[in-house]
Motif scaffolding. Structure first.
Motif, short mmCIF file in Angstrom:
data_model
loop_
_atom_site.label_atom_id
_atom_site.label_comp_id
_atom_site.label_asym_id
_atom_site.label_seq_id
_atom_site.Cartn_x
_atom_site.Cartn_y
_atom_site.Cartn_z
N LYS A 32 -9.17 -8.79 0.90
CA LYS A 32 -10.46 -8.78 0.24
C LYS A 32 -10.49 -7.61 -0.73
N ALA A 33 -11.23 -7.77 -1.82
CA ALA A 33 -11.44 -6.66 -2.75
C ALA A 33 -12.32 -5.62 -2.08
N CYS A 34 -11.77 -4.43 -1.82
CA CYS A 34 -12.55 -3.36 -1.20
C CYS A 34 -11.89 -2.03 -1.53
N GLY A 35 -12.58 -0.95 -1.23
CA GLY A 35 -12.07 0.37 -1.57
C GLY A 35 -10.95 0.86 -0.67
N GLU A 36 -10.85 0.31 0.55
CA GLU A 36 -9.76 0.59 1.48
C GLU A 36 -9.74 2.02 2.01
N PHE A 70 -20.80 -6.09 -8.81
CA PHE A 70 -19.61 -6.77 -8.33
C PHE A 70 -18.49 -5.76 -8.15
N GLY A 71 -17.53 -6.11 -7.28
CA GLY A 71 -16.38 -5.25 -7.04
C GLY A 71 -15.09 -5.90 -7.51
N LEU A 72 -14.19 -5.11 -8.08
CA LEU A 72 -12.88 -5.57 -8.55
C LEU A 72 -11.83 -4.59 -8.05
N ARG A 73 -10.65 -5.09 -7.68
CA ARG A 73 -9.64 -4.19 -7.12
C ARG A 73 -8.23 -4.57 -7.54
N LYS A 74 -7.42 -3.53 -7.82
CA LYS A 74 -5.97 -3.67 -8.02
C LYS A 74 -5.27 -2.52 -7.30
N HIS A 75 -3.97 -2.72 -7.03
CA HIS A 75 -3.13 -1.66 -6.50
C HIS A 75 -2.08 -1.28 -7.55
N TYR A 76 -1.76 -0.01 -7.58
CA TYR A 76 -0.75 0.49 -8.52
C TYR A 76 0.33 1.25 -7.77
#
Length: 348
Positions: A43-47, A167-173
């Protein structure tokens, strides 16, 4: 399918659903979790898990892998303010790693999994039927857009101010974390949350209004862009929302709403998991009360464990959606005691 008879049925196998299942088994109840998606569920979240969430998971025997989080840093184009937790650290954990750890513990305790999608809930005096599952109690943990909340009549109409939705959006780098803090970068209409994660990764979550462009927001954050350099995202963009959800009540009959399904303010303070874990504990303790009192017990405890989150998040969100927004980071820097107090209240 052969009917399943249990003490507790749980709709939704996200982190709060699995935590509620573990709580139920530890209390001696038989449990079935109903979920159509395959594991692990992302899920898109801050983690970022606050210290209170880490402690709550440890009480359940769940120890997800991650990296320590020492506090928060708020920053804009010209200034910053930070607060380090006074006590234990938080934890930066990939959502899938958290889900794997919870699922393993639930399996260890004998939680039954039912592959299915809930479309209706039938209540009777002594229990609830959901598809092929019959239970004494139903715990709804099916998220922001809860089907159970809707079909049981607990859905509250959204605010007519639809332009204030977020809304929330998330990617990992693939970038080695440069700090042990969760950084919150502020621009005029959005924030980016940077969470250090294990394996040489950082999570970047953006919160903003409808049609927020993830890359455009990052382009307006020069410090963050410099940190990311030429790194590419290691996965596709994920989104969630609208974040603001409301319920008319937290229970009806033998159905209790937990976590995001019970109503949600915003992800701005990163407290969703901690509060949801508290809901799970409160719900399982409540159903151990006399049947005639269980819902009332849960409603009172839900209000108590949610209070700080809802008050602080609502106040910060109101400021963030007003002409006061540019003053948030300067105020945190000028009033470090108040900034730290708010962080500590949310971290518990």
């Amino acid at each position: 399918m052969t009917p399943v008879d249990v003490d507790v049925a749980i709709v939704g196998a996200g982190p709060i659903g699995l935590a509620a299942a573990i709580e139920s088994r530890l209390a001696g109840y038989s449990v079935a979790v109903i979920e159509p998606r395959s594991f692990p569920i992302d899920k898109a979240c801050g983690e970022g898990l606050m210290p209170g969430a880490v402690a709550a998971l440890a009480r359940l025997g769940v120890h997800p892998p991650g990296v320590p989080i020492a506090g928060f840093r708020y920053t804009d184009a010209t200034r910053s303010a930070e607060h380090r937790f006074a006590g234990a650290s938080g934890l930066g954990v990939r959502r899938t790693a958290l889900h794997d750890a919870l699922a393993a513990r639930a399996d260890e305790l004998g939680v039954t999994r039912v592959d299915g999608r809930v479309t209706d809930v039938v209540q009777r005096a002594d229990g609830v039927t959901v598809g092929d599952v019959r239970a004494s109690w139903l715990l709804a943990c099916d998220g922001l857009h809860s089907t159970v909340r809707r079909v049981t009549g607990l859905e509250r109409s959204p605010s007519p101010r639809v332009d204030r939705r977020r809304f929330g959006l998330r990617k990992h780098y693939a970038v080695e974390p440069w700090t042990d803090l969760v950084e919150v970068h502020w621009v005029a209409d959005a924030e980016a949350y940077i969470t250090p994660l294990a394996g040489g990764l950082i999570g970047v979550a953006v919160l903003g209004p409808p049609r927020t462009d993830f890359d455009d927001v990052l382009a307006r954050m020069p410090e963050l862009r410099a940190r990311l350099g030429r790194a590419d995202a290691v996965e596709a963009l994920r989104g969630a929302g609208p974040l603001r959800q409301r319920s008319s009540a937290r229970s009806v009959g033998r159905v209790l709403l937990l976590g995001d399904a019970s109503g949600y303010v915003d992800a701005l303070t990163g407290e969703g998991i901690r509060v949801g874990l508290a809901h799970a504990r409160a719900a399982v303790e409540a159903i151990g009360a006399a049947d005639s009192r269980s819902a009332a017990v849960y409603d009172r405890e839900w209000a108590r464990v949610s209070r700080d989150f809802r008050v602080i998040t609502s106040a910060l969100l109101a400021a963030a959606q007003s002409p006061l927004r540019p003053l948030i980071v300067p105020a945190a820097r000028t009033l470090p005691g108040l900034f730290g107090l708010a962080i500590e209240r949310l971290a518990r």
